[in-house]
Scaffold this active site. Structure first.
Site, PDB file in Angstrom:
ATOM      1  N   ASP A  44       7.877   2.993   0.489  1.00  0.00           N
ATOM      2  CA  ASP A  44       8.916   2.900  -0.225  1.00  0.00           C
ATOM      3  C   ASP A  44       8.402   3.068  -1.943  1.00  0.00           C
ATOM      4  OD1 ASP A  44       7.462   0.533  -0.567  1.00  0.00           O
ATOM      5  OD2 ASP A  44       9.318  -0.664  -0.459  1.00  0.00           O
ATOM      6  N   SER A  45       7.120   3.389  -1.887  1.00  0.00           N
ATOM      7  CA  SER A  45       6.643   3.922  -3.288  1.00  0.00           C
ATOM      8  C   SER A  45       7.327   5.469  -3.508  1.00  0.00           C
ATOM      9  CB  SER A  45       5.000   4.260  -2.972  1.00  0.00           C
ATOM     10  OG  SER A  45       4.715   4.922  -1.717  1.00  0.00           O
ATOM     11  N   ASP A  83       8.437   2.619   5.769  1.00  0.00           N
ATOM     12  CA  ASP A  83       8.841   1.399   5.129  1.00  0.00           C
ATOM     13  C   ASP A  83      10.252   0.871   5.009  1.00  0.00           C
ATOM     14  OD1 ASP A  83       6.544  -0.217   3.935  1.00  0.00           O
ATOM     15  OD2 ASP A  83       6.598   1.264   1.986  1.00  0.00           O
ATOM     16  N   LYS A 113       7.105  -0.701   8.670  1.00  0.00           N
ATOM     17  CA  LYS A 113       6.255  -1.747   7.818  1.00  0.00           C
ATOM     18  C   LYS A 113       7.347  -2.430   6.945  1.00  0.00           C
ATOM     19  CE  LYS A 113       3.472  -0.621   4.173  1.00  0.00           C
ATOM     20  NZ  LYS A 113       4.260  -1.230   3.009  1.00  0.00           N
ATOM     21  N   GLU A 115       7.048  -6.093   4.263  1.00  0.00           N
ATOM     22  CA  GLU A 115       6.359  -6.962   3.180  1.00  0.00           C
ATOM     23  C   GLU A 115       6.328  -8.423   3.518  1.00  0.00           C
ATOM     24  OE1 GLU A 115       6.814  -5.631  -0.796  1.00  0.00           O
ATOM     25  OE2 GLU A 115       6.329  -3.523  -0.377  1.00  0.00           O
ATOM     26  N   GLU A 182      -3.115  -5.407   0.722  1.00  0.00           N
ATOM     27  CA  GLU A 182      -3.244  -4.710  -0.861  1.00  0.00           C
ATOM     28  C   GLU A 182      -3.501  -5.620  -1.966  1.00  0.00           C
ATOM     29  OE1 GLU A 182       0.563  -2.663  -1.618  1.00  0.00           O
ATOM     30  OE2 GLU A 182       0.077  -2.072  -3.763  1.00  0.00           O
TER      31      GLU A 182
HETATM   32  O1  KIV Z   1       4.867   1.935  -0.409  1.00  0.00           O
HETATM   33  C1  KIV Z   1       3.658   2.254  -0.013  1.00  0.00           C
HETATM   34  O2  KIV Z   1       3.214   3.516  -0.513  1.00  0.00           O
HETATM   35  C2  KIV Z   1       2.887   1.217   0.387  1.00  0.00           C
HETATM   36  C3  KIV Z   1       1.320   1.318   0.158  1.00  0.00           C
HETATM   37  C4  KIV Z   1       0.897   1.702  -1.234  1.00  0.00           C
HETATM   38  C5  KIV Z   1       0.684   0.559   1.070  1.00  0.00           C
HETATM   39  O3  KIV Z   1       3.208   0.226   0.844  1.00  0.00           O
END
Ligand code: KIV
Length: 278
Positions: A44-45, A83, A113, A115, A182
């Site tokens: 989600d970056s 994510d 994924k 968090e 992280e």
């Molecule tokens: O969103 C992302 O790119 C991430 C990584 C930095 C682990 O969660």
């Protein structure tokens, strides 16, 4: 050969480090896949790297599905992990399963994924029970940036360090097949890696993890602005792109592009006839 949750587990057992990079589109995913990177994270970056937001909070399920679809097409070998965006799983266990399912069914991810540690153990359990592999993410969790008071290294006090170890054990117990650590001190991440049976993937967590992940624009130096301490530039692609764009602009303006070799021919008689108005 497609990488799977089983092949990644085997890599941990054999001490063969796992590679992961982010990708958000087909052409980048194809290049990363061709380089033999074992897992691609549609992070989600993308809120920052692709959509220009300040943080990951505004990212939607539709954004994640859109980008994951294109990555999945470009990654025949890499395991694609999507994510789960902010508030797509924190709201309820039901929401978590439905949204994880959408990332698999509609977008073609092979895992999701999310968090958090103890606070999301029921969600991890329910998603795993639905036969969807879950990668957990603990330590500095960017969706909690406001609650954490900024992007800060986590686990530095005795209580915070114990909580990170506890969270790792809880997500493993809940069924996670892998866990991202992280911004966790390297020595603490190494202890977590020894204590859990599932692979740990570090970002700002040192070389003692079972694998590493970086945001691809960070490692290629393509993203303007602040760079975290844990980022290493493996290329200077941002500069190379800027130079190529400037060269293109110059050649268009001075008429050297396109040259003859970039154009299509036609019989001179046809041109002559058109000129004469035949
Ligand atoms: O969103 C992302 O790119 C991430 C990584 C930095 C682990 O969660």
């Amino acid at each position: 050969m497609k990488n799977t949750v089983l092949s990644l587990q085997k890599q941990k057992e054999e001490g063969n480090k796992i590679t992961m990079l982010t990708a958000y589109d087909y052409s980048t995913a194809s290049l990363i896949n061709a380089a033999g990177i074992e897992t691609i994270l549609v992070g989600d970056s993308l809120g920052m790297t692709m959509l220009g937001y300040e943080d990951t909070l505004p990212v939607t399920m539709e954004d994640m599905i859109h980008h994951t679809k294109s990555v999945a097409k470009g990654a025949p070998d890499a395991l694609v992990i999507a994510d789960m965006p902010f508030l797509s799983y924190q709201t309820s266990v039901y929401d978590a399963v439905v949204n994880a399912g959408r990332l698999m069914k509609e977008a073609g991810a092979q895992a999701v994924k999310l968090e958090g540690g103890a606070t999301v153990k029921e969600q991890i359990k329910a998603i795993t029970d639905a036969q969807i592999p879950v990668c957990a993410h603990i330590g500095m969790t960017p969706q909690s940036v406001n609650a954490m008071g900024g992007f800060k290294v986590q686990g530095k006090s005795i209580d915070a360090a114990k909580q990170i170890i506890e969270d790792a054990l809880i997500v493993q117990e809940a069924g996670a097949f892998m866990v991202v650590l992280e911004c966790v001190p390297a020595k603490l991440a190494a202890i977590v890696t020894e204590r859990v049976n599932i692979p740990t993937i570090g970002i700002g967590a040192g070389a003692g993890c079972d694998g590493q992940v970086l945001v691809y624009q960070d490692m290629l130096n393509m993203f303007p602005g602040h760079q975290a301490k844990f980022v290493k530039h493996f290329g200077n692609i941002g500069e190379a792109m800027k130079q190529a764009f400037a060269d293109y602009s110059k050649e268009v303006k001075d008429g050297t592009f396109p040259a003859d070799e970039h154009t299509f021919a036609i019989d001179d008689e046809i041109i002559e006839a058109i000129r004469k108005g035949e």
